[in-house]
Write an enzyme that holds these catalytic residues in place. Structure first.
Site, PDB file in Angstrom:
ATOM      1  N   LYS A   1      -0.512   4.420   4.147  1.00  0.00           N
ATOM      2  CA  LYS A   1      -0.850   3.489   2.857  1.00  0.00           C
ATOM      3  C   LYS A   1       0.234   5.012   2.596  1.00  0.00           C
ATOM      4  O   LYS A   1       1.361   4.590   2.082  1.00  0.00           O
ATOM      5  CB  LYS A   1      -1.810   3.486   2.257  1.00  0.00           C
ATOM      6  CG  LYS A   1      -2.693   2.268   2.350  1.00  0.00           C
ATOM      7  CD  LYS A   1      -3.484   1.934   3.212  1.00  0.00           C
ATOM      8  CE  LYS A   1      -3.973   0.485   3.747  1.00  0.00           C
ATOM      9  NZ  LYS A   1      -4.917   0.558   5.134  1.00  0.00           N
TER      10      LYS A   1
ATOM     11  N   SER B   1     -10.822   0.331  -0.510  1.00  0.00           N
ATOM     12  CA  SER B   1      -9.597  -0.595  -0.622  1.00  0.00           C
ATOM     13  C   SER B   1      -9.701  -1.787  -1.327  1.00  0.00           C
ATOM     14  O   SER B   1      -8.210  -2.545  -1.994  1.00  0.00           O
ATOM     15  CB  SER B   1      -9.663  -1.439   0.695  1.00  0.00           C
ATOM     16  OG  SER B   1     -10.527  -1.853   1.806  1.00  0.00           O
TER      17      SER B   1
ATOM     18  N   HIS C   1      -7.060   5.448   1.325  1.00  0.00           N
ATOM     19  CA  HIS C   1      -6.861   5.093  -0.378  1.00  0.00           C
ATOM     20  C   HIS C   1      -6.381   6.028  -1.008  1.00  0.00           C
ATOM     21  O   HIS C   1      -5.692   6.211  -2.065  1.00  0.00           O
ATOM     22  CB  HIS C   1      -7.222   3.530  -1.036  1.00  0.00           C
ATOM     23  CG  HIS C   1      -6.811   3.109  -0.168  1.00  0.00           C
ATOM     24  ND1 HIS C   1      -5.882   1.522  -0.316  1.00  0.00           N
ATOM     25  CD2 HIS C   1      -7.890   2.072   0.964  1.00  0.00           C
ATOM     26  CE1 HIS C   1      -6.663   0.777   0.986  1.00  0.00           C
ATOM     27  NE2 HIS C   1      -7.637   1.057   1.261  1.00  0.00           N
TER      28      HIS C   1
ATOM     29  N   GLU D   1     -16.005   5.009   1.920  1.00  0.00           N
ATOM     30  CA  GLU D   1     -14.896   5.021   1.784  1.00  0.00           C
ATOM     31  C   GLU D   1     -14.889   6.057   0.451  1.00  0.00           C
ATOM     32  O   GLU D   1     -15.243   6.133  -0.394  1.00  0.00           O
ATOM     33  CB  GLU D   1     -14.261   3.627   1.310  1.00  0.00           C
ATOM     34  CG  GLU D   1     -14.190   2.752   2.493  1.00  0.00           C
ATOM     35  CD  GLU D   1     -13.101   1.589   2.641  1.00  0.00           C
ATOM     36  OE1 GLU D   1     -12.462   1.952   1.750  1.00  0.00           O
ATOM     37  OE2 GLU D   1     -13.558   0.412   2.876  1.00  0.00           O
TER      38      GLU D   1
ATOM     39  N   ASN E   1       0.923  -1.779   0.038  1.00  0.00           N
ATOM     40  CA  ASN E   1       0.193   0.496  -0.131  1.00  0.00           C
ATOM     41  C   ASN E   1       0.558   1.067   0.232  1.00  0.00           C
ATOM     42  O   ASN E   1       0.804   2.589  -0.476  1.00  0.00           O
ATOM     43  CB  ASN E   1      -0.928   0.194   1.259  1.00  0.00           C
ATOM     44  CG  ASN E   1      -1.704  -0.824   1.188  1.00  0.00           C
ATOM     45  OD1 ASN E   1      -2.629  -1.776   0.263  1.00  0.00           O
ATOM     46  ND2 ASN E   1      -1.807  -1.679   2.312  1.00  0.00           N
TER      47      ASN E   1
ATOM     48  N   ASP F   1     -13.881   7.744   5.239  1.00  0.00           N
ATOM     49  CA  ASP F   1     -13.125   6.953   5.386  1.00  0.00           C
ATOM     50  C   ASP F   1     -11.908   7.093   3.959  1.00  0.00           C
ATOM     51  O   ASP F   1     -12.255   6.684   2.795  1.00  0.00           O
ATOM     52  CB  ASP F   1     -12.523   4.954   5.525  1.00  0.00           C
ATOM     53  CG  ASP F   1     -11.600   4.880   5.888  1.00  0.00           C
ATOM     54  OD1 ASP F   1     -10.201   4.897   5.627  1.00  0.00           O
ATOM     55  OD2 ASP F   1     -11.131   3.543   6.671  1.00  0.00           O
TER      56      ASP F   1
ATOM     57  N   HIS G   1     -14.310  -1.043   4.672  1.00  0.00           N
ATOM     58  CA  HIS G   1     -13.227  -1.951   6.006  1.00  0.00           C
ATOM     59  C   HIS G   1     -13.939  -2.611   6.508  1.00  0.00           C
ATOM     60  O   HIS G   1     -14.768  -2.173   7.585  1.00  0.00           O
ATOM     61  CB  HIS G   1     -12.484  -0.605   5.685  1.00  0.00           C
ATOM     62  CG  HIS G   1     -11.482  -1.690   6.197  1.00  0.00           C
ATOM     63  ND1 HIS G   1     -10.450  -1.420   7.720  1.00  0.00           N
ATOM     64  CD2 HIS G   1     -10.172  -1.816   5.412  1.00  0.00           C
ATOM     65  CE1 HIS G   1      -9.813  -2.526   7.708  1.00  0.00           C
ATOM     66  NE2 HIS G   1      -9.478  -2.555   6.603  1.00  0.00           N
TER      67      HIS G   1
HETATM   68  C1  LIG Z   1      -5.585   0.005   6.040  1.00  0.00           C
HETATM   69  C2  LIG Z   1      -7.236   0.369   6.163  1.00  0.00           C
HETATM   70  C3  LIG Z   1      -7.348   1.056   6.908  1.00  0.00           C
HETATM   71  C4  LIG Z   1      -6.615   0.242   7.975  1.00  0.00           C
HETATM   72  O1  LIG Z   1      -5.659   1.007   8.909  1.00  0.00           O
HETATM   73  P1  LIG Z   1      -4.518   0.930   9.581  1.00  0.00           P
HETATM   74  O2  LIG Z   1      -4.361   1.955   9.937  1.00  0.00           O
HETATM   75  O3  LIG Z   1      -3.983  -0.366   8.536  1.00  0.00           O
HETATM   76  O4  LIG Z   1      -5.385   0.206  10.997  1.00  0.00           O
HETATM   77  C5  LIG Z   1      -9.254   1.272   7.365  1.00  0.00           C
HETATM   78  N1  LIG Z   1     -10.120   1.787   6.451  1.00  0.00           N
HETATM   79  C6  LIG Z   1      -9.253   1.539   5.457  1.00  0.00           C
HETATM   80  C7  LIG Z   1     -10.199   2.031   4.237  1.00  0.00           C
HETATM   81  C8  LIG Z   1      -8.033   0.818   4.906  1.00  0.00           C
HETATM   82  O5  LIG Z   1      -7.903   0.483   3.846  1.00  0.00           O
END
Ligand SMILES: *Cc1c(COP(=O)(O)O)cnc(C)c1O
Length: 383
Positions: free
Chosen positions: A236, A179, A207, A175, A47, A204, A133
């Site tokens: 990421k 992801s 990405h 999101e 990532n 969220d 997620h």
């Molecule tokens: C990777 C991810 C997370 C988790 O984040 P971490 O910091 O790795 O715990 C949360 N939401 C999404 C959409 C992700 O891709």
């Protein structure tokens, strides 16, 4: 059933469904490549979209930070773990994304759990895109609020849920870039619907942050919206780990009172906050990196368009190739690894049944020839 029997049975079920997970020891990563079993591979499973995990200025900032502040924060931010680098980073993130406040969390997982657990209560409802997620959906399931999922990226489906009566508060969750599929949410539409229904929107953008929008400000900036709650993560494009919640002043104060993941957990190492500040600068000035990433994405999509494996609709660094059944996905991965290409098969229960896929992630750290190698291998296997 004894503990032992219960555990053995669960493991056997995973084996039988070809969903048994194992970890692979990564013997050394450069961002672009990795080593496994003494074999070198080009890494298409990371990532680290901008290659910042190995950026010199970020590494130097971590070194300098550890010399100044040591390597551990020594406690929760509520006790003595909140230091100058944390405070500076929060202010820089808030300024960058034009929010009154930013609060740091140890991970995106913790941030999402903390938000849903502390904000929602019995009588409230959470309306989430069904491909959100696991950290969001799990938190929603565990919360006292009612969870309803809407069809992926379908505002009409959300509207049908919003039209139902609810006495409590409504939180809509999506999101920025998804992801597993790499596609983008129709954020301005979702936000307009949420506002009209008197709810709040949580995006969220794990990405999207760093890779999208002016100065890398992410999906929301690009789509010109400002959700009440914006979660960004640093695992990421930032190339590190950790997360932040961007919000109004009062929401930040509320989280400081009620978010147990903040109160009862050790704050991130101050040296990491120093490294994150350096990564933020690199991201803000990172048009070169984002251009490189876009070139790789274009190159890949152009070359993969005629494969019999279905190419997704993604224009992001996440490029899924649909396979379908688990066994074929694993065989494909095995074949690609024999050619020095490291990819991961994503299988249920991470994704819906019969949608096993190769999840290819592209990075600014890749060279054009890496993408050529991948396309050549995929074409050879495809025939
Ligand atoms: C990777 C991810 C997370 C988790 O984040 P971490 O910091 O790795 O715990 C949360 N939401 C999404 C959409 C992700 O891709």
């Amino acid at each position: 059933m004894s503990w032992q029997q219960k555990i053995e049975q669960s493991l056997q079920q995973r084996h039988a469904a070809v969903t048994y997970r194992t970890r692979q020891l990564n013997q050394g990563s450069t961002g672009r490549c990795l080593r496994i079993d003494n074999q070198s591979y080009i890494n298409f499973s990371s990532n680290d979209y901008l290659g910042l995990s190995h950026d010199k200025s970020v590494i130097a900032a971590w070194r300098k930070g550890s010399r100044c502040y040591g390597v551990g924060s020594g406690g929760s931010g509520h006790i003595t773990g909140y230091m100058q680098p944390h405070a500076e980073l929060e202010q820089q993130l808030a300024d960058w994304l034009a929010y009154p406040r930013a609060l740091l969390f140890i991970s995106g997982y913790a941030a999402n759990q903390a938000l849903l657990a502390s904000l929602t209560a019995a009588g409230d409802r959470i309306l989430a895109d069904r491909l959100s997620h696991a950290s969001l959906l799990e938190a929603a399931v565990n919360s006292a609020a009612q969870l309803r999922r809407f069809h992926h990226n379908q505002p009409d489906a959300l509207q049908r849920l919003l039209d139902k009566p609810c006495d409590g508060q409504t939180l809509v969750i999506t999101e920025g870039i998804f992801s597993m599929d790499g596609d983008s949410a129709p954020l301005s539409q979702l936000q307009a619907q949420t506002i009209a229904a008197g709810g709040w929107l949580l995006v969220d953008d794990a990405h999207g942050i760093g890779t999208r929008g002016e100065q890398g400000r992410g999906s929301c900036w690009q789509q010109k919206i400002k959700p009440e709650l914006l979660v960004i993560t640093f695992g990421k494009a930032f190339g590190l780990s950790g997360a932040a919640v961007l919000c109004q002043h009062e929401v930040a104060e509320y989280l400081l009172q009620f978010a147990r993941h903040l109160i009862y957990s050790t704050a991130m190492p101050p040296a990491q906050a120093c490294a994150l500040q350096a990564a933020l600068i690199r991201i803000q000035q990172g048009d070169d990196l984002r251009d490189r990433l876009q070139q790789r994405i274009k190159q890949f999509r152009h070359g993969a368009a005629n494969l019999s494996l279905g190419l997704g609709r993604s224009d992001s660094a996440i490029q899924p190739l649909w396979v379908g059944d688990n066994q074929s996905a694993l065989e494909l991965v095995h074949n690609l690894r024999k050619r020095g290409l490291w990819l991961t098969a994503i299988r249920p229960p991470t994704v819906p049944l019969n949608t096993a896929r190769l999840r290819i992630t592209l990075s600014a750290a890749h060279q054009a020839s890496d993408i050529d190698d991948l396309l050549e291998a995929l074409n050879a296997i495809d025939r």
